[in-house]
Design a protein around this motif. Structure first.
Motif: not given
Length: 208
Positions: A102-129
């Protein structure tokens, strides 16, 4: 006379694979095909202008990898202890496995939010998608494993230690399943490491 004994009288004998392990093997086959498609899509669609070391620079990725190593270690320890009839730490290690997962899943979601806060969304490019799709699919597989972990854990906690051996088949299957998730995780990020600009430039210098 059981069907296995009947089958063993013929040239083609039955395999010593439990139903639980058979189910895991089937999941392996399907999941490997899906993850392979993600790997291939990633390799053939990396934008030339993308910094391919960006995700690898984040410490959360490496912390999460370490967490997954510990999960795999403790699951293997549970399996090993059951084979040796060492049952005094089974419950504790079962809790550790669940908590770390569960800690692994929590940290993964936290990492997602960090990326999105920096503007790196799924639609950014194929690297992030590719990254979001892989980690999302990996997380779904882990949640599926946690569902069965919960069922096995509830039975373990309702049994006396002398009967833990009855769950050996389930524990073995789950242990192999977690090992598979760990290998897939290493494969993807190993791929990201090997096929990034810095490593490719270094390889070109070696052969030039």
């Amino acid at each position: 006379e059981s069907q296995a004994l009947i089958d063993n009288k013929h040239v083609g004998k039955t395999f010593g694979v439990t139903n639980q392990m058979s189910a895991v093997i089937i999941i392996f086959g399907i999941s490997t095909a899906i993850f392979s498609l993600i790997f291939t899509a990633y390799l053939y669609s990396i934008p030339p202008e993308q910094d391919t070391t960006l995700i690898l620079k984040n410490k959360l990725l490496w912390i999460n990898t370490l967490v997954l190593i510990f999960v795999t270690f403790y699951f293997n320890k549970i399996r090993s202890d059951l084979e040796k009839n060492i049952t005094n730490k089974i419950k504790l290690n079962i809790i550790i496995v669940g908590g770390l997962s569960y800690l692994f899943l929590f940290l993964q979601i936290l990492f997602w939010f960090q990326l999105m806060n920096d503007g790196y969304f799924v639609s950014k490019n194929t690297y992030f998608s590719s990254y979001y799709f892989f980690t999302g699919l990996h997380g779904i597989h882990l949640l599926g494993g946690l569902f069965f972990w919960g069922k096995v854990s509830s039975r373990i906690f309702s049994l006396p230690e002398t009967e833990f051996v009855n769950e050996r088949k389930n524990i073995n299957a789950l242990s192999v399943y977690w090992l598979f998730l760990f290998i897939v995780w290493l494969a993807f990020f190993g791929l990201m490491f090997m096929f990034n600009d810095a490593v490719i430039a270094w390889c070109k210098e070696l052969i030039s």
